[in-house]
Design a protein around this motif. Sequence first.
Motif, PDB file in Angstrom:
ATOM      1  N   LEU A  90       0.905  -1.230   0.005  1.00 38.89           N
ATOM      2  CA  LEU A  90       0.029  -0.162   0.137  1.00 38.89           C
ATOM      3  C   LEU A  90       0.918   1.175  -0.021  1.00 38.89           C
ATOM      4  N   VAL A  91       2.003   1.060   0.445  1.00 35.04           N
ATOM      5  CA  VAL A  91       2.830   2.299   0.502  1.00 35.04           C
ATOM      6  C   VAL A  91       3.294   2.730  -0.960  1.00 35.04           C
ATOM      7  N   GLN A  92       2.923   1.744  -1.812  1.00 34.88           N
ATOM      8  CA  GLN A  92       3.154   2.103  -3.220  1.00 34.88           C
ATOM      9  C   GLN A  92       1.807   2.820  -4.113  1.00 34.88           C
ATOM     10  N   GLY A  93       0.903   2.730  -3.252  1.00 37.04           N
ATOM     11  CA  GLY A  93      -0.428   3.311  -3.767  1.00 37.04           C
ATOM     12  C   GLY A  93      -0.401   4.883  -4.497  1.00 37.04           C
ATOM     13  N   ALA A  94       0.214   5.775  -3.681  1.00 38.02           N
ATOM     14  CA  ALA A  94       0.266   6.919  -4.323  1.00 38.02           C
ATOM     15  C   ALA A  94       1.010   7.279  -5.388  1.00 38.02           C
ATOM     16  N   GLY A  95       2.327   6.367  -5.575  1.00 43.45           N
ATOM     17  CA  GLY A  95       2.937   6.253  -6.758  1.00 43.45           C
ATOM     18  C   GLY A  95       2.054   5.672  -8.048  1.00 43.45           C
ATOM     19  N   MET A  96       1.403   4.725  -7.644  1.00 45.83           N
ATOM     20  CA  MET A  96       0.802   4.006  -8.562  1.00 45.83           C
ATOM     21  C   MET A  96      -0.336   4.874  -9.252  1.00 45.83           C
ATOM     22  N   CYS A  97      -0.717   5.778  -8.353  1.00 47.55           N
ATOM     23  CA  CYS A  97      -1.941   6.643  -9.018  1.00 47.55           C
ATOM     24  C   CYS A  97      -1.351   8.178  -9.634  1.00 47.55           C
ATOM     25  N   PHE A  98      -0.348   8.558  -8.944  1.00 52.77           N
ATOM     26  CA  PHE A  98      -0.053   9.973  -9.116  1.00 52.77           C
ATOM     27  C   PHE A  98       1.493  10.037  -9.523  1.00 52.77           C
TER      28      PHE A  98
ATOM     29  N   LEU B 280      -2.469   4.692   7.077  1.00 59.91           N
ATOM     30  CA  LEU B 280      -1.238   5.311   7.086  1.00 59.91           C
ATOM     31  C   LEU B 280      -0.117   4.986   6.019  1.00 59.91           C
ATOM     32  N   ARG B 281      -0.133   3.633   5.811  1.00 61.24           N
ATOM     33  CA  ARG B 281       0.812   3.337   4.890  1.00 61.24           C
ATOM     34  C   ARG B 281       0.717   3.830   3.509  1.00 61.24           C
ATOM     35  N   VAL B 282      -0.565   4.257   3.290  1.00 59.96           N
ATOM     36  CA  VAL B 282      -1.059   5.191   2.009  1.00 59.96           C
ATOM     37  C   VAL B 282      -0.347   6.301   2.211  1.00 59.96           C
ATOM     38  N   ILE B 283      -0.643   7.273   3.242  1.00 64.62           N
ATOM     39  CA  ILE B 283       0.101   8.487   3.625  1.00 64.62           C
ATOM     40  C   ILE B 283       1.446   8.290   3.506  1.00 64.62           C
ATOM     41  N   GLU B 284       2.205   7.305   4.134  1.00 66.88           N
ATOM     42  CA  GLU B 284       3.505   7.133   3.768  1.00 66.88           C
ATOM     43  C   GLU B 284       4.077   7.269   2.334  1.00 66.88           C
ATOM     44  N   GLY B 285       2.880   6.444   1.587  1.00 66.13           N
ATOM     45  CA  GLY B 285       3.338   6.439   0.220  1.00 66.13           C
ATOM     46  C   GLY B 285       3.325   7.707  -0.528  1.00 66.13           C
ATOM     47  N   PHE B 286       2.459   8.662  -0.095  1.00 66.01           N
ATOM     48  CA  PHE B 286       2.343  10.025  -0.625  1.00 66.01           C
ATOM     49  C   PHE B 286       3.824  10.678  -0.373  1.00 66.01           C
ATOM     50  N   GLY B 287       4.201  10.523   1.047  1.00 70.50           N
ATOM     51  CA  GLY B 287       5.616  11.111   1.412  1.00 70.50           C
ATOM     52  C   GLY B 287       6.641  10.763   0.501  1.00 70.50           C
ATOM     53  N   PHE B 288       6.839   9.349   0.640  1.00 71.00           N
ATOM     54  CA  PHE B 288       7.796   8.634  -0.397  1.00 71.00           C
ATOM     55  C   PHE B 288       7.745   9.156  -1.672  1.00 71.00           C
ATOM     56  N   LEU B 289       6.741   9.423  -2.519  1.00 76.41           N
ATOM     57  CA  LEU B 289       6.463   9.916  -3.828  1.00 76.41           C
ATOM     58  C   LEU B 289       7.152  11.397  -4.014  1.00 76.41           C
ATOM     59  N   LEU B 290       6.764  12.192  -3.028  1.00 79.85           N
ATOM     60  CA  LEU B 290       7.017  13.574  -3.097  1.00 79.85           C
ATOM     61  C   LEU B 290       8.506  13.638  -2.898  1.00 79.85           C
ATOM     62  N   VAL B 291       9.016  12.740  -2.014  1.00 80.84           N
ATOM     63  CA  VAL B 291      10.720  12.548  -2.033  1.00 80.84           C
ATOM     64  C   VAL B 291      11.502  12.371  -3.098  1.00 80.84           C
ATOM     65  N   THR B 292      10.839  11.295  -3.762  1.00 78.69           N
ATOM     66  CA  THR B 292      11.650  10.517  -4.768  1.00 78.69           C
ATOM     67  C   THR B 292      11.347  11.157  -6.065  1.00 78.69           C
ATOM     68  N   THR B 293      10.255  11.837  -6.433  1.00 81.04           N
ATOM     69  CA  THR B 293      10.238  12.765  -7.728  1.00 81.04           C
ATOM     70  C   THR B 293      10.663  13.784  -7.691  1.00 81.04           C
ATOM     71  N   SER B 294      11.110  14.702  -6.248  1.00 84.80           N
ATOM     72  CA  SER B 294      11.406  15.824  -6.386  1.00 84.80           C
ATOM     73  C   SER B 294      13.155  15.784  -6.170  1.00 84.80           C
TER      74      SER B 294
ATOM     75  N   LEU C 188       6.702   8.461 -15.356  1.00 88.89           N
ATOM     76  CA  LEU C 188       5.851   7.410 -15.434  1.00 88.89           C
ATOM     77  C   LEU C 188       6.645   6.148 -15.217  1.00 88.89           C
ATOM     78  N   VAL C 189       8.081   5.941 -15.379  1.00 85.01           N
ATOM     79  CA  VAL C 189       8.946   4.934 -14.703  1.00 85.01           C
ATOM     80  C   VAL C 189       8.325   4.689 -13.562  1.00 85.01           C
ATOM     81  N   LEU C 190       8.432   5.652 -12.630  1.00 87.72           N
ATOM     82  CA  LEU C 190       8.058   5.393 -11.221  1.00 87.72           C
ATOM     83  C   LEU C 190       6.582   4.870 -10.885  1.00 87.72           C
ATOM     84  N   GLN C 191       5.939   5.427 -11.689  1.00 88.38           N
ATOM     85  CA  GLN C 191       4.310   5.072 -11.626  1.00 88.38           C
ATOM     86  C   GLN C 191       4.283   3.463 -11.898  1.00 88.38           C
ATOM     87  N   PHE C 192       4.905   3.043 -12.755  1.00 83.33           N
ATOM     88  CA  PHE C 192       4.927   1.620 -13.154  1.00 83.33           C
ATOM     89  C   PHE C 192       5.571   0.839 -12.284  1.00 83.33           C
ATOM     90  N   SER C 193       6.669   1.245 -11.702  1.00 82.87           N
ATOM     91  CA  SER C 193       7.379   0.947 -10.413  1.00 82.87           C
ATOM     92  C   SER C 193       6.380   0.589  -9.281  1.00 82.87           C
TER      93      SER C 193
END
Length: 399
Positions: free
Chosen positions: A48-56, A99-113, A336-341
Amino acid sequence: MFGRSKDIWIICAGFIAAMHIGKLPPVVPVLQQELQISFFQAGLLLSLVQGAGMCFALLFGSYVEKLGLRRCIVTGLMLLTSASILGSISQSVSALLFLRVIEGFGFLLVTTSAPALIRQITLPEQINKKMGLWSAYMGGGMGIALLCTPYLLLFMGWQGVWLFFAMLSGLIAFIIYIQIPEPPRHRQTVDIQKLIAMTLKHSPAWLLALIFGTYAGQWLGLVGFLPTIYQQNQISLQMAGVLTAVVAMSNAVGTAWCGVLLQRGIQAKLLMQFAYVVLMVCAIAFYCFKQFLPFIVQYVLVLSFSLFGGYIAAIIFSQAIHFVAKPIAISTTIGLVLQFSSISQFILPPVIAFIVSISADSWFWVGILMATLSGFGMILCQRLFHPKTLNLQRDAIVE
C-alpha cells in the motif's frame, strides 16, 4: 561544512524515505502475533505504500518543479514523520493500512523531487557521482532499515521502531529546510497537460516504464517476504533481518557497479539482458527448488537476484534522459517510470501472498511467475534497443 555537502542531505532524504518502506518486513511476524493480521493483510501493508505512486507518479513528476523542489521534499518527509508517529499509537489493521498510504505520498514527493534538486545544486563535474549515490537509495535505505529494525524491536517494540524512523525523517526535513534554499523555479515552456500527453504518446517512455515494472515488484516481493521465509526455517528474527539487509544492500552495490560498467562503455542492452537471465535462473532455483538446496546456496541465489537486479534499476535511470519525447519531459518520463514501478510493487506482494496461501505454503508458482516477468522484461529490452525505436527517438529529439 554544510555548504559543500547540501546535495548529501537530499540523498539522505531518499535513503530515509526508503527506510520507511524497509521498516515493515521484519515487523510482519510481530504484527501477525500482536494484531492478528493475516498473511494477505501483511502483503497489503507491504504494497500500500506504493498506492500514491501507482496513481499519481506521472502527475507529480510533471508538477514538482513548479511547486518547488525543496518544498516537496520537506513536505514528503513530514508526511512520513506524521504517518509514522500516528502508526505507533494505532492498534487496528485498518489504521495501519491507511497510514501506509499516507507514507506512500511522502515517499513519492521525495523520490520525484530529489533527482531534479540534486541536478540543480550539484557542480557539473560531480553530477554523475552524486546521481550514482542517489540511485542506490532504495536498496541502501531498505537495507539499513532491515538491518536495524530487528535489534530496535528488542528494546522498543514495533511502536518504538515507528517513532525512531519518524524522528529520523523529521530531523532530515528540518536540516533540509534550514540549510538548502529553494532554487529558482524555471518557467514552464510547455503546458503541463501537453507535457503529459507528449510523454504518453512516446513509445520509448512506455518501454522504459514497463521494463522497470517487470523488475521492481519482483525485488520488493523477494526482500519483503524474506524475513517470513527465514522464520519458517527456524532462523531468528534478528539473523533474518541481517541476512535480508545484506540482500537489500547488495542491490545498491549492483546499481553502483553497473554505473561503472556503463561509464566504461559496456552496452546497456547487454547488461540488462544478462541481468534478466540471472534473475530468471535465481527465481526458478530459489522458489521452485529451495527445499532441495542447502541454505548457503539459497542465500547466494537471493543475493545474486538482488545484486544483478540493481543493474536494471541503474540502466533504466541512466537511459531515461535519452529516451524522452523532448528534453523538457525528463521529469515527466521519470514519473511514468516510477508509476509503473509503484503499480508493480503494489500488485505483486499481495499476489505472492495469495499464491502461497492457496498453495499450502508452497513457493513453486511464485518462482514461475517471477521467471515469466523476467522473460517479458527481456523482450521489452530487445524492443527498447531495437534500431526502429532508436531511430524514432532520434527523430523525436531532432523535431
